[in-house]
Design a protein around this motif. Structure first.
Motif, short mmCIF file in Angstrom:
data_model
loop_
_atom_site.label_atom_id
_atom_site.label_comp_id
_atom_site.label_asym_id
_atom_site.label_seq_id
_atom_site.Cartn_x
_atom_site.Cartn_y
_atom_site.Cartn_z
N ASP A 123 45.44 25.28 36.06
CA ASP A 123 46.03 24.71 34.80
C ASP A 123 45.22 25.32 33.46
OD1 ASP A 123 43.50 23.70 34.79
OD2 ASP A 123 44.07 21.53 35.13
N GLY A 124 44.52 26.13 33.74
CA GLY A 124 43.83 26.94 32.59
C GLY A 124 42.67 26.20 32.03
N LEU A 125 42.38 25.09 32.45
CA LEU A 125 41.31 24.05 31.86
C LEU A 125 39.92 24.30 32.38
CD1 LEU A 125 43.46 20.74 31.85
CD2 LEU A 125 43.22 22.36 30.02
N GLU A 126 39.74 25.14 33.35
CA GLU A 126 38.42 25.49 33.71
C GLU A 126 38.32 26.94 34.23
OE1 GLU A 126 36.41 22.19 36.33
OE2 GLU A 126 36.69 23.80 37.73
N ALA A 127 37.00 27.35 33.82
CA ALA A 127 36.63 28.74 34.08
C ALA A 127 35.22 29.07 34.97
CB ALA A 127 36.66 29.72 32.85
N LYS A 128 35.36 29.62 36.03
CA LYS A 128 34.02 29.56 36.67
C LYS A 128 33.64 31.20 36.36
CE LYS A 128 34.20 26.35 40.44
NZ LYS A 128 33.26 25.51 39.87
N VAL A 129 32.46 31.22 35.80
CA VAL A 129 31.90 32.32 35.51
C VAL A 129 30.94 32.80 36.37
CG1 VAL A 129 30.75 33.86 33.51
CG2 VAL A 129 32.47 32.11 33.29
N GLU A 130 30.83 34.29 36.93
CA GLU A 130 29.80 34.74 37.65
C GLU A 130 29.17 35.80 37.00
OE1 GLU A 130 30.65 36.01 41.60
OE2 GLU A 130 32.10 34.19 41.99
N GLU A 195 25.82 31.01 37.94
CA GLU A 195 27.13 30.72 37.69
C GLU A 195 27.16 29.62 36.93
OE1 GLU A 195 29.04 30.16 41.69
OE2 GLU A 195 28.51 32.14 42.32
N LEU A 196 28.10 29.74 36.17
CA LEU A 196 28.52 28.59 35.31
C LEU A 196 29.84 28.32 35.26
CD1 LEU A 196 26.70 30.90 33.28
CD2 LEU A 196 26.32 28.79 31.95
N THR A 197 30.16 26.68 34.96
CA THR A 197 31.62 26.43 34.92
C THR A 197 31.93 25.94 33.58
OG1 THR A 197 31.85 25.85 37.13
CG2 THR A 197 33.42 24.68 35.66
N PHE A 198 32.85 26.47 32.72
CA PHE A 198 33.38 26.14 31.35
C PHE A 198 34.50 25.06 31.47
CE2 PHE A 198 30.61 29.78 30.66
CZ PHE A 198 30.24 29.48 29.49
N GLN A 199 34.44 24.12 31.02
CA GLN A 199 35.61 23.06 30.87
C GLN A 199 36.27 23.06 29.53
OE1 GLN A 199 34.02 19.52 32.53
NE2 GLN A 199 34.20 20.08 34.62
N PHE A 200 37.69 22.95 29.56
CA PHE A 200 38.22 23.26 28.11
C PHE A 200 39.10 21.85 27.95
CE2 PHE A 200 37.52 27.37 30.01
CZ PHE A 200 36.83 27.87 28.91
N THR A 452 53.35 26.88 30.31
CA THR A 452 53.65 27.53 31.61
C THR A 452 53.32 29.05 31.75
OG1 THR A 452 55.17 26.03 31.74
CG2 THR A 452 55.42 28.00 33.23
N PHE A 453 53.45 29.77 30.45
CA PHE A 453 53.33 31.20 30.53
C PHE A 453 51.68 31.54 30.38
CE2 PHE A 453 51.70 33.83 26.92
CZ PHE A 453 51.95 35.05 27.58
N ILE A 454 51.29 30.65 29.29
CA ILE A 454 49.59 30.85 29.35
C ILE A 454 48.92 30.56 30.56
CG2 ILE A 454 48.77 28.67 28.30
CD1 ILE A 454 48.35 31.99 26.51
N GLN A 455 49.16 29.53 31.41
CA GLN A 455 48.53 29.12 32.69
C GLN A 455 48.76 30.22 33.64
OE1 GLN A 455 50.44 25.43 33.74
NE2 GLN A 455 49.11 24.26 31.96
N SER A 456 49.86 30.80 33.72
CA SER A 456 50.42 31.95 34.70
C SER A 456 49.60 32.98 34.09
CB SER A 456 51.65 32.40 34.52
OG SER A 456 52.21 33.36 35.39
N SER A 457 49.50 33.49 32.76
CA SER A 457 48.76 34.60 32.62
C SER A 457 47.12 34.64 32.96
CB SER A 457 48.72 34.85 31.15
OG SER A 457 48.29 35.98 30.65
N TYR A 458 46.66 33.34 32.73
CA TYR A 458 45.29 33.19 32.90
C TYR A 458 45.10 33.50 34.40
CZ TYR A 458 42.83 31.58 28.65
OH TYR A 458 42.34 31.58 27.44
N GLN A 459 45.94 32.93 35.21
CA GLN A 459 45.87 33.11 36.77
C GLN A 459 45.83 34.71 37.22
OE1 GLN A 459 46.06 30.95 39.78
NE2 GLN A 459 44.48 30.06 38.30
N ASN A 460 46.88 35.22 36.70
CA ASN A 460 47.05 36.54 37.06
C ASN A 460 45.94 37.65 36.82
OD1 ASN A 460 49.79 36.01 38.07
ND2 ASN A 460 50.91 36.57 36.03
N ASN A 461 45.50 37.56 35.34
CA ASN A 461 44.45 38.38 35.09
C ASN A 461 44.15 38.01 33.74
OD1 ASN A 461 42.56 40.28 34.43
ND2 ASN A 461 43.77 41.99 34.84
N CYS A 462 42.82 37.18 33.55
CA CYS A 462 42.45 36.64 32.33
C CYS A 462 41.93 37.71 31.31
CB CYS A 462 41.14 35.54 32.39
SG CYS A 462 39.62 36.42 33.05
#
Length: 507
Positions: A123-130, A195-200, A452-462
């Motif tokens: 859903d593009g609302l969370e990013a896990k950063v290593e 590792e951190l998790t960013f929530q949006f 829908t477009f932006i969620q797909s884009s984050y999934q494919n390659n941020c």
């Protein structure tokens, strides 16, 4: 008998030799044609950016000067905490000293800096950063999740003068923290050492931008905060210069210079500095003050489009007319930018329809009446477009030219003083206009499909998210980029051109 055979054999050999000679000549001729063609196209490509070519033979630097890169800026350094600002000195220093999790270039490409991996939720609302476990500050300390979060806390606290707090507001709990309502940022969670998790709050292009703030560390017995970049602070002179030295703990290197100096250089001082070989890089106007550089004969001068100065036509997507995609497409292909040139100033260049504005093509058009007429054929009962305009001469001239263009497809442009008209001409400076475009999209009927477009884009390659967004804006005809402002970038011919150009253009 044998002499007769030898005679026949000799004739055959001579004929074969002639054939091979012809083949050889043909091969050489084709080769020469290819070389000439390559040189022609190569020079044509160079001419699009390189407008003056200097020569190292005119350079007489001391051994000390050869080890350093001196960059002249219009406004001298005003703040030792350069990670707070957004002026040219601050941007250069952040690029060289204070690396972020990701770095966003002005062409909208995204480079992982402290991040080793970033995974966005569906859903593009969370990013896990290593984090990159090899990253170290200039004193040898490792970069971990705790130091990253401390930078976010320090830059976004109520008393902070950090100039880009707005791009962090998409992080959960950030706005309350910035207002002093909470002592922590709830949307930044430390999972483990690296590792951190960013929530949006929402799925937005701001989410990736929220990962682009400078990461730094304050240490005892140091005048300046330290970073993980290729350089570290060595000396700061208020209103004069900043001197940077190599970060010995940085194992990758883009630049060969032992020292980089960023100093304020006025137009009056420039000639003297150039003559003494104390100015390797500076920005110059293409219409004035460029002669001092040319007379010295050792700088290459490139024409560069300012990515933060874009003039464009903006649609009101909440307007009943503006929300019609066929109307937007009609206008997109009806506008002849060549006609609008009369309203340009001397440094303006026709934009190549990229929101990032960095391509140096000067005359790429989208003007195509056939496409415009086909799009307008699908439109019903719309004969007039309201256009917000000011009363000055240039605005009036621009209106006349655009109205003339639109009449070719059967549309009339109607002047209005109402800012919320269907169409308006906008000039954007200092930052990329893409955030304004997203806000406009999110408040329109495009919102659902855009999400829908932006969620797909984050999934494919941020790392492609902003480039994808740029394509989305073009495909939906959200805006019509018109022109950008060009300037000259002078670079001493004895330094590596590609790496230094990248530093200057993308900082």
């Amino acid at each position: 008998m044998y002499s007769w055979l030898y005679s026949i054999e000799e004739k055959i050999m001579n004929q074969q030799k002639i054939k091979w000679d012809k083949k050889y000549i043909l091969i050489v001729f084709i080769g020469l044609c290819l070389v000439i063609t390559f040189l022609i196209f190569n020079n044509r490509e160079k001419s699009n950016t390189l407008i003056f070519e200097g020569s190292p033979e005119y350079i007489k630097k001391s051994d000390e000067q050869k080890k350093q890169l001196t960059i002249g800026v219009t406004n001298p350094p005003q703040e030792s905490k350069s990670y707070l600002g957004q002026d040219q000195t601050s941007r250069l220093t952040k690029r060289l000293v204070y690396e972020p999790i990701v770095y966003i270039k002005k062409d909208l490409s995204i480079e992982f800096m402290l991040a080793d991996k970033i995974i966005f939720s569906k859903d593009g609302l969370e990013a896990k950063v290593e984090l990159n476990k090899k990253a170290k500050f200039s004193n040898g300390d490792v970069v971990n999740a705790e130091t990253v979060k401390k930078s976010y806390l320090e830059l976004n606290k109520t008393t902070s003068q950090y100039s880009q707090k707005d791009i962090c507001k998409t992080i959960k709990g950030m706005e309350d923290y910035q207002l002093g309502k909470n002592n922590d940022i709830s949307g930044i969670i430390i999972d483990n050492e690296y590792e951190l998790t960013f929530q949006f709050n929402s799925c937005s292009i701001l989410n990736i931008q929220g990962l682009s703030i400078p990461i730094f560390k304050t240490v005892e017995n140091s005048k300046w905060a330290i970073g993980t970049g290729e350089y570290a602070f060595e000396k700061y002179s208020h209103n004069k210069s900043i001197e940077l030295k190599k970060n010995l703990y940085k194992h990758t290197s883009k630049y060969a210079f032992e020292k980089i100096i960023i100093k304020g250089t006025s137009t009056i001082e420039r000639k003297n500095e150039v003559d003494k070989f104390n100015l390797d890089i500076c920005e110059v106007s293409l219409t004035s003050h460029i002669n001092d550089i040319k007379e010295a004969k050792y700088h290459n001068v490139y024409e560069v489009n300012d990515a933060f100065h874009l003039n464009y036509l903006e649609f009101n997507l909440n307007d009943k007319v503006g929300e019609n995609k066929d109307i937007r497409k009609t206008i997109y292909y009806s506008i002849n930018k060549s006609d609008l040139k009369q309203g340009f100033d001397k440094n303006e260049r026709m934009n190549n329809c990229q929101l990032s504005s960095l391509n140096n093509e000067k005359s790429l058009e989208t003007y195509d009446l056939d496409i415009a007429k086909k799009a307008y054929h699908n439109v019903k009962n719309i004969k007039e477009i309201e256009y917000y305009t000011l009363g000055d001469t240039v605005s009036a001239l621009r209106y006349d030219m655009m109205n003339k263009n639109l009449k070719e497809v059967g549309l009339n442009l109607k002047k209005t003083s109402q800012y919320d008209a269907t169409l308006r001409y906008t000039t954007h400076q200092l930052t990329s206009p893409i955030l304004d475009f997203e806000e406009s999209i999110m408040n329109s009927s495009l919102k659902e499909s855009y999400q829908t477009f932006i969620q797909s884009s984050y999934q494919n390659n941020c790392q492609n998210i902003l480039k994808d967004f740029e394509d989305y804006c073009h495909n939906e005809y959200v805006t019509v980029p018109i022109s950008t402002v060009a300037y000259g970038l002078a670079i001493s011919s004895d330094v590596d051109q590609d790496s230094v150009r990248d530093l200057m253009i993308n900082s």
